[in-house]
Design a protein around this motif. Structure first.
Motif, PDB file in Angstrom:
ATOM      1  N   LEU A 100       0.822  -1.205   0.000  1.00 24.31           N
ATOM      2  CA  LEU A 100       0.000   0.000   0.000  1.00 24.31           C
ATOM      3  C   LEU A 100       0.856   1.255   0.000  1.00 24.31           C
ATOM      4  O   LEU A 100       0.563   2.229  -0.702  1.00 24.31           O
ATOM      5  N   SER A 101       1.943   1.250   0.779  1.00 25.61           N
ATOM      6  CA  SER A 101       2.810   2.423   0.836  1.00 25.61           C
ATOM      7  C   SER A 101       3.457   2.694  -0.516  1.00 25.61           C
ATOM      8  O   SER A 101       3.659   3.855  -0.896  1.00 25.61           O
ATOM      9  N   SER A 102       3.773   1.627  -1.271  1.00 24.83           N
ATOM     10  CA  SER A 102       4.324   1.822  -2.613  1.00 24.83           C
ATOM     11  C   SER A 102       3.315   2.521  -3.509  1.00 24.83           C
ATOM     12  O   SER A 102       3.660   3.419  -4.292  1.00 24.83           O
ATOM     13  N   SER A 103       2.054   2.121  -3.400  1.00 22.57           N
ATOM     14  CA  SER A 103       1.000   2.776  -4.182  1.00 22.57           C
ATOM     15  C   SER A 103       0.830   4.229  -3.762  1.00 22.57           C
ATOM     16  O   SER A 103       0.645   5.121  -4.604  1.00 22.57           O
ATOM     17  N   LEU A 104       0.899   4.486  -2.456  1.00 26.80           N
ATOM     18  CA  LEU A 104       0.748   5.853  -1.963  1.00 26.80           C
ATOM     19  C   LEU A 104       1.921   6.729  -2.390  1.00 26.80           C
ATOM     20  O   LEU A 104       1.754   7.929  -2.656  1.00 26.80           O
ATOM     21  N   ASP A 105       3.122   6.142  -2.447  1.00 28.65           N
ATOM     22  CA  ASP A 105       4.290   6.904  -2.917  1.00 28.65           C
ATOM     23  C   ASP A 105       4.082   7.365  -4.350  1.00 28.65           C
ATOM     24  O   ASP A 105       4.374   8.516  -4.700  1.00 28.65           O
ATOM     25  N   ILE A 106       3.583   6.473  -5.192  1.00 34.86           N
ATOM     26  CA  ILE A 106       3.328   6.830  -6.582  1.00 34.86           C
ATOM     27  C   ILE A 106       2.227   7.887  -6.670  1.00 34.86           C
ATOM     28  O   ILE A 106       2.313   8.836  -7.456  1.00 34.86           O
ATOM     29  N   ALA A 107       1.187   7.723  -5.831  1.00 30.85           N
ATOM     30  CA  ALA A 107       0.092   8.703  -5.823  1.00 30.85           C
ATOM     31  C   ALA A 107       0.587  10.074  -5.398  1.00 30.85           C
ATOM     32  O   ALA A 107       0.153  11.103  -5.944  1.00 30.85           O
ATOM     33  N   ALA A 108       1.502  10.116  -4.425  1.00 31.84           N
ATOM     34  CA  ALA A 108       2.029  11.396  -3.951  1.00 31.84           C
ATOM     35  C   ALA A 108       2.799  12.107  -5.054  1.00 31.84           C
ATOM     36  O   ALA A 108       2.667  13.328  -5.232  1.00 31.84           O
ATOM     37  N   ILE A 109       3.603  11.350  -5.807  1.00 31.34           N
ATOM     38  CA  ILE A 109       4.349  11.951  -6.910  1.00 31.34           C
ATOM     39  C   ILE A 109       3.399  12.370  -8.028  1.00 31.34           C
ATOM     40  O   ILE A 109       3.578  13.417  -8.664  1.00 31.34           O
ATOM     41  N   ASP A 110       2.367  11.552  -8.253  1.00 35.08           N
ATOM     42  CA  ASP A 110       1.410  11.835  -9.318  1.00 35.08           C
ATOM     43  C   ASP A 110       0.693  13.163  -9.095  1.00 35.08           C
ATOM     44  O   ASP A 110       0.363  13.875 -10.056  1.00 35.08           O
ATOM     45  N   LEU A 111       0.445  13.498  -7.834  1.00 39.28           N
ATOM     46  CA  LEU A 111      -0.237  14.757  -7.530  1.00 39.28           C
ATOM     47  C   LEU A 111       0.632  15.973  -7.823  1.00 39.28           C
ATOM     48  O   LEU A 111       0.117  17.086  -7.952  1.00 39.28           O
ATOM     49  N   GLU A 112       1.943  15.772  -7.919  1.00 40.55           N
ATOM     50  CA  GLU A 112       2.857  16.897  -8.101  1.00 40.55           C
ATOM     51  C   GLU A 112       3.149  17.205  -9.567  1.00 40.55           C
ATOM     52  O   GLU A 112       3.741  18.234  -9.864  1.00 40.55           O
ATOM     53  N   ILE A 113       2.773  16.316 -10.465  1.00 39.54           N
ATOM     54  CA  ILE A 113       3.111  16.517 -11.873  1.00 39.54           C
ATOM     55  C   ILE A 113       1.830  16.640 -12.688  1.00 39.54           C
ATOM     56  O   ILE A 113       0.798  16.053 -12.353  1.00 39.54           O
ATOM     57  N   PRO A 114       1.862  17.430 -13.762  1.00 42.89           N
ATOM     58  CA  PRO A 114       0.641  17.612 -14.569  1.00 42.89           C
ATOM     59  C   PRO A 114       0.263  16.382 -15.370  1.00 42.89           C
ATOM     60  O   PRO A 114      -0.917  16.133 -15.611  1.00 42.89           O
ATOM     61  N   LYS A 115       1.258  15.581 -15.778  1.00 47.66           N
ATOM     62  CA  LYS A 115       0.985  14.392 -16.577  1.00 47.66           C
ATOM     63  C   LYS A 115       0.800  13.193 -15.665  1.00 47.66           C
ATOM     64  O   LYS A 115       1.668  12.914 -14.837  1.00 47.66           O
ATOM     65  N   PRO A 116      -0.307  12.459 -15.786  1.00 47.51           N
ATOM     66  CA  PRO A 116      -0.538  11.311 -14.884  1.00 47.51           C
ATOM     67  C   PRO A 116       0.482  10.203 -15.103  1.00 47.51           C
ATOM     68  O   PRO A 116       0.887   9.920 -16.231  1.00 47.51           O
ATOM     69  N   LEU A 117       0.885   9.568 -14.004  1.00 42.80           N
ATOM     70  CA  LEU A 117       1.825   8.459 -14.086  1.00 42.80           C
ATOM     71  C   LEU A 117       1.116   7.178 -14.493  1.00 42.80           C
ATOM     72  O   LEU A 117      -0.078   7.010 -14.248  1.00 42.80           O
ATOM     73  N   GLU A 118       1.862   6.276 -15.090  1.00 35.65           N
ATOM     74  CA  GLU A 118       1.347   4.953 -15.412  1.00 35.65           C
ATOM     75  C   GLU A 118       1.567   4.066 -14.191  1.00 35.65           C
ATOM     76  O   GLU A 118       2.676   3.577 -13.944  1.00 35.65           O
ATOM     77  N   TYR A 119       0.509   3.864 -13.410  1.00 39.07           N
ATOM     78  CA  TYR A 119       0.637   3.180 -12.128  1.00 39.07           C
ATOM     79  C   TYR A 119       1.191   1.768 -12.276  1.00 39.07           C
ATOM     80  O   TYR A 119       2.052   1.348 -11.507  1.00 39.07           O
ATOM     81  N   ASN A 120       0.688   1.015 -13.239  1.00 38.60           N
ATOM     82  CA  ASN A 120       1.134  -0.369 -13.393  1.00 38.60           C
ATOM     83  C   ASN A 120       2.633  -0.436 -13.703  1.00 38.60           C
ATOM     84  O   ASN A 120       3.350  -1.291 -13.175  1.00 38.60           O
ATOM     85  N   TYR A 121       3.092   0.471 -14.558  1.00 37.82           N
ATOM     86  CA  TYR A 121       4.521   0.488 -14.895  1.00 37.82           C
ATOM     87  C   TYR A 121       5.348   0.804 -13.654  1.00 37.82           C
ATOM     88  O   TYR A 121       6.367   0.148 -13.379  1.00 37.82           O
ATOM     89  N   GLU A 122       4.923   1.800 -12.896  1.00 38.17           N
ATOM     90  CA  GLU A 122       5.683   2.206 -11.703  1.00 38.17           C
ATOM     91  C   GLU A 122       5.672   1.100 -10.647  1.00 38.17           C
ATOM     92  O   GLU A 122       6.687   0.836 -10.001  1.00 38.17           O
ATOM     93  N   LEU A 123       4.527   0.430 -10.482  1.00 41.69           N
ATOM     94  CA  LEU A 123       4.447  -0.651  -9.506  1.00 41.69           C
ATOM     95  C   LEU A 123       5.310  -1.842  -9.918  1.00 41.69           C
ATOM     96  O   LEU A 123       5.931  -2.499  -9.070  1.00 41.69           O
ATOM     97  N   ARG A 124       5.344  -2.126 -11.225  1.00 43.28           N
ATOM     98  CA  ARG A 124       6.223  -3.205 -11.694  1.00 43.28           C
ATOM     99  C   ARG A 124       7.685  -2.872 -11.432  1.00 43.28           C
ATOM    100  O   ARG A 124       8.481  -3.745 -11.073  1.00 43.28           O
ATOM    101  N   MET A 125       8.039  -1.605 -11.611  1.00 46.00           N
ATOM    102  CA  MET A 125       9.412  -1.184 -11.339  1.00 46.00           C
ATOM    103  C   MET A 125       9.752  -1.351  -9.858  1.00 46.00           C
ATOM    104  O   MET A 125      10.835  -1.829  -9.503  1.00 46.00           O
ATOM    105  N   VAL A 126       8.821  -0.951  -8.977  1.00 49.95           N
ATOM    106  CA  VAL A 126       9.037  -1.126  -7.538  1.00 49.95           C
ATOM    107  C   VAL A 126       9.160  -2.606  -7.193  1.00 49.95           C
ATOM    108  O   VAL A 126      10.029  -3.017  -6.413  1.00 49.95           O
ATOM    109  N   GLY A 127       8.286  -3.434  -7.775  1.00 49.37           N
ATOM    110  CA  GLY A 127       8.339  -4.864  -7.501  1.00 49.37           C
ATOM    111  C   GLY A 127       9.633  -5.499  -7.955  1.00 49.37           C
ATOM    112  O   GLY A 127      10.246  -6.298  -7.221  1.00 49.37           O
ATOM    113  N   LEU A 128      10.078  -5.163  -9.174  1.00 48.49           N
ATOM    114  CA  LEU A 128      11.338  -5.708  -9.686  1.00 48.49           C
ATOM    115  C   LEU A 128      12.512  -5.281  -8.812  1.00 48.49           C
ATOM    116  O   LEU A 128      13.410  -6.083  -8.521  1.00 48.49           O
ATOM    117  N   SER A 129      12.507  -4.027  -8.381  1.00 46.06           N
ATOM    118  CA  SER A 129      13.579  -3.529  -7.511  1.00 46.06           C
ATOM    119  C   SER A 129      13.618  -4.288  -6.191  1.00 46.06           C
ATOM    120  O   SER A 129      14.693  -4.618  -5.675  1.00 46.06           O
TER     121      SER A 129
END
Length: 273
Positions: A100-129
Motif C-alpha cells: 500500500l505504501s508503494s502505491s501511496l508513494d506513486i500517488a504522492a508523486i502523481d499529484l505533483e506533476i501535470p501528466k498522470p503516471l502509469e501506475y502499473n509500470y511504476e508498480l512493476r518497477m518497484v516490484g522488480l527492484s
C-alpha cells in the motif's frame, strides 16, 4: 535537551524551503546546522568522544568491509518455528502495508506533476527492484517520494540527480568509515520533523483543494483511525469508511458516479472537516 535542536531545526528547515524556492535551500540548511554544531563544540572545548558520551553523536561500531556484509545472512540461525505460524499475521500485515505504501508513494508523486503516471509500470518497477534487493540480501523499499517532490519543487528535471545519489550511496557503502559517527543525531531528527510537518500540511490541509469533500473526509478519518488503531487496522478502517461513502453515493474519486455534495446529503460531515 537532546530533542529540542531537532524540533527547532526541522521547523526552521521547513519554513526555509517553503519560503525560498531553490534547490540549494535544503542541503545548505543541513550543512549550516552541522557547522553550527561543530562550532559550538569548538567554543565549549567538547571533543567528539565527549559528544558521543553525552548522546549528541551516534556511537556507531566500525563498519565491516563491504563485501563481508553478506556474512551476516545466516539462515541456519533462524528459529523457523517462531516464524510459522506465530508471525504469519505480522508477515501478511507488513506485506499489505509495504504494498500500500508503494502505491501511496506513486500517488504522492502523481499529484505533483501535470501528466498522470502509469501506475502499473511504476508498480512493476518497484516490484522488480524489491526482488533484486531481496535476493541480494537487501531491504524492502519504494520510491523516496519526499525527495522526488522536493526535487520537482526545486525545478530539477534531470536524471543526473538520480545517478549522483546512487554514486554517493555506493561510496558510502564502500568506504571503511562510518559517516553517521560524525553527524549529530538531531540532524536526522531535523529531517524527520521537516518531512513530518511537510506531509501533515500537504496531506491534511493543502490536499483539500485537490479532493472532493468526501475524499477529504476519508483522508482525515483514516489519519485519525491510524492514530487510534495502529497502522494496519487504521488503514483497514479507512478503507471501510471509503467503501461506506461510496455505497452511499458520495464522490470518493469514482468517475462513473454522480458527484454528490456532502452538505446536502449529510450535513454532519462538513462540520467534522
Amino acid at each position: 535537551l537532546l530533542i529540542l535542536p531537532g524540533i527547532l531545526g526541522g521547523l526552521g528547515i521547513y519554513l526555509s524551503i517553503r519560503t525560498v524556492k531553490h534547490m540549494a535551500v535544503l542541503p545548505l540548511s543541513v550543512a549550516s546546522i552541522m557547522l553550527a554544531f561543530y562550532i559550538t563544540l569548538t567554543i565549549t572545548g567538547t571533543t567528539i568522544a565527549e559528544a558521543k558520551e553525552l548522546g549528541w553523536v551516534n556511537q556507531a561500531d566500525p563498519p565491516p568491509v563491504w563485501y563481508h556484509t553478506w556474512d551476516y545472512i545466516q539462515f541456519d540461525t533462524v528459529i523457523w518455528d517462531a516464524i510459522f505460524p506465530g508471525q504469519l499475521l505480522t508477515f501478511f500485515s507488513m506485506v499489505f502495508v509495504v504494498a500500500l505504501s508503494s502505491s501511496l508513494d506513486i500517488a504522492a508523486i502523481d499529484l505533483e506533476i501535470p501528466k498522470p503516471l502509469e501506475y502499473n509500470y511504476e508498480l512493476r518497477m518497484v516490484g522488480l527492484s524489491n526482488v533484486i534487493s531481496g535476493i541480494t540480501g537487501g531491504y524492502t523499499g519504494s520510491y523516496i517520494f519526499s525527495q522526488s517532490i522536493f526535487s520537482l519543487r526545486a525545478g530539477i528535471r534531470s536524471r543526473l540527480m538520480g545517478y549522483v545519489i546512487a554514486i554517493c550511496e555506493a561510496i558510502t557503502v564502500v568506504i571503511p568509515v562510518s559517516i553517521i559517527s560524525y553527524v549529530p543525531n538531531f540532524v536526522f531528527g531535523c529531517l524527520l520533523i521537516m518531512i513530518c510537518i511537510d506531509l501533515m500540511v500537504e496531506w491534511l490541509w493543502d490536499v483539500r483543494k485537490k479532493l472532493s469533500k468526501a475524499e477529504y473526509f476519508v483522508a482525515l478519518s483514516t489519519f485519525v483511525l491510524i492514530q487510534c488503531l495502529s497502522v494496519e487496522f487504521g488503514i483497514i478502517a479507512g478503507v471501510i469508511v471509503h467503501i461506506m461513502l461510496l455505497k452511499m453515493g458520495f464522490n470518493v474519486g469514482n468517475k462513473s458516479s454522480k458527484e454528490t455534495d456532502l452538505e446536502v446529503r449529510s450535513p454532519s460531515l462538513p462540520a467534522m472537516i
